[in-house]
Enzyme design. Structure first.
Site, short mmCIF file in Angstrom:
data_model
loop_
_atom_site.label_atom_id
_atom_site.label_comp_id
_atom_site.label_asym_id
_atom_site.label_seq_id
_atom_site.Cartn_x
_atom_site.Cartn_y
_atom_site.Cartn_z
N ASN A 189 0.81 -1.22 0.00
CA ASN A 189 0.00 0.00 0.00
C ASN A 189 0.85 1.27 0.00
O ASN A 189 0.38 2.34 0.40
CB ASN A 189 -0.97 0.01 1.20
CG ASN A 189 -1.91 -1.17 1.19
OD1 ASN A 189 -2.43 -1.55 0.13
ND2 ASN A 189 -2.13 -1.77 2.35
N ARG A 190 2.09 1.15 -0.44
CA ARG A 190 3.03 2.28 -0.51
C ARG A 190 3.33 2.88 0.87
O ARG A 190 3.81 4.00 0.97
CB ARG A 190 2.50 3.38 -1.45
CG ARG A 190 2.37 2.95 -2.91
CD ARG A 190 3.74 2.51 -3.46
NE ARG A 190 3.71 2.19 -4.87
CZ ARG A 190 3.58 0.96 -5.36
NH1 ARG A 190 3.44 -0.06 -4.53
NH2 ARG A 190 3.60 0.73 -6.65
#
Length: 212
Positions: A189-190
């Site tokens: 999810n970065r």
């Protein structure tokens, strides 16, 4: 194109006190990944410099040594990076270990290594690489590849295999003394983990977490 990182995270409790010890730990793991065919040349790093006007340039070089004093690479002192470092000693290093979803980002200052240290390393280079340090006027404009090959062949005849090649006076090392060392671990999810060491005025190090 989008990669999804699911590697294990990096937490403050995992860090050791000195960034070069933490680097040694990660570098060992990158070297092991290289043996397994995951990482190509784990000692390859992007060196970014800037001239006196602040115009940046980057290139990939090979790390040849590291210790508590910093990171060492070798180059022609007439090259663009060396000229820029003589004007502006501030430098950034980047180790891009993409298959491991890891990066190490270093900022610091560069200074030349001593001639004894340079000579000791030069003696460990393959014979052809020793000749290449003489043959190439790094970063200068040349008329053709033939010109470079001719210079190498002339040197090869002058210093055949088994004969000692003198250390070029215009060639040597730089040691980058780190001021910050960031360890970047890709996460899903970065929401990456970014833990950065920062040197204190007394020479000690503190670690801080950066938002991804």
């Amino acid at each position: 194109m989008r990669a999804h990182y699911r590697a294990e995270g990096l937490v403050e409790a995992d860090l050791v006190a000195h960034p070069m010890d933490q680097f040694a730990r990660w570098f060992k793991q990158a070297a092991q990944a290289s043996v397994q065919g995951m990482v190509y040349e784990p000692n390859a790093m992007v060196v970014s410099t800037a001239d006196a006007e602040g115009r940046p340039s980057s290139r990939t070089v090979l790390l040849k040594q590291y210790d508590e004093q910093g990171f060492v690479f070798y180059t022609n002192y007439d090259s663009r990076k060396a000229r820029e470092l003589s004007e502006n000693p501030y430098v950034s290093l980047l180790f891009p270990w993409h298959p491991m979803a890891r990066q190490v980002i270093v900022t610091g200052t560069a200074r030349r290594t001593g001639r004894d240290e340079t000579a000791a390393y030069f003696r460990t280079r393959p014979h052809g690489s020793q000749l290449g340090a003489w043959a190439s006027a790094q970063s200068s404009v040349i008329s053709s590849r033939d010109e470079l090959d001719a210079a190498y062949e002339e040197l090869s005849a002058r210093y055949p295999e088994g004969e000692q090649v003198p250390v070029p006076p215009h060639w040597g090392g730089f040691r980058v003394a780190p001021q910050t060392v960031e360890f970047w671990q890709g996460r899903e999810n970065r929401l990456h983990d970014r833990l950065r060491y920062v040197v204190e005025p007394d020479g000690s190090w503190r670690a801080e977490r950066l938002s991804p």
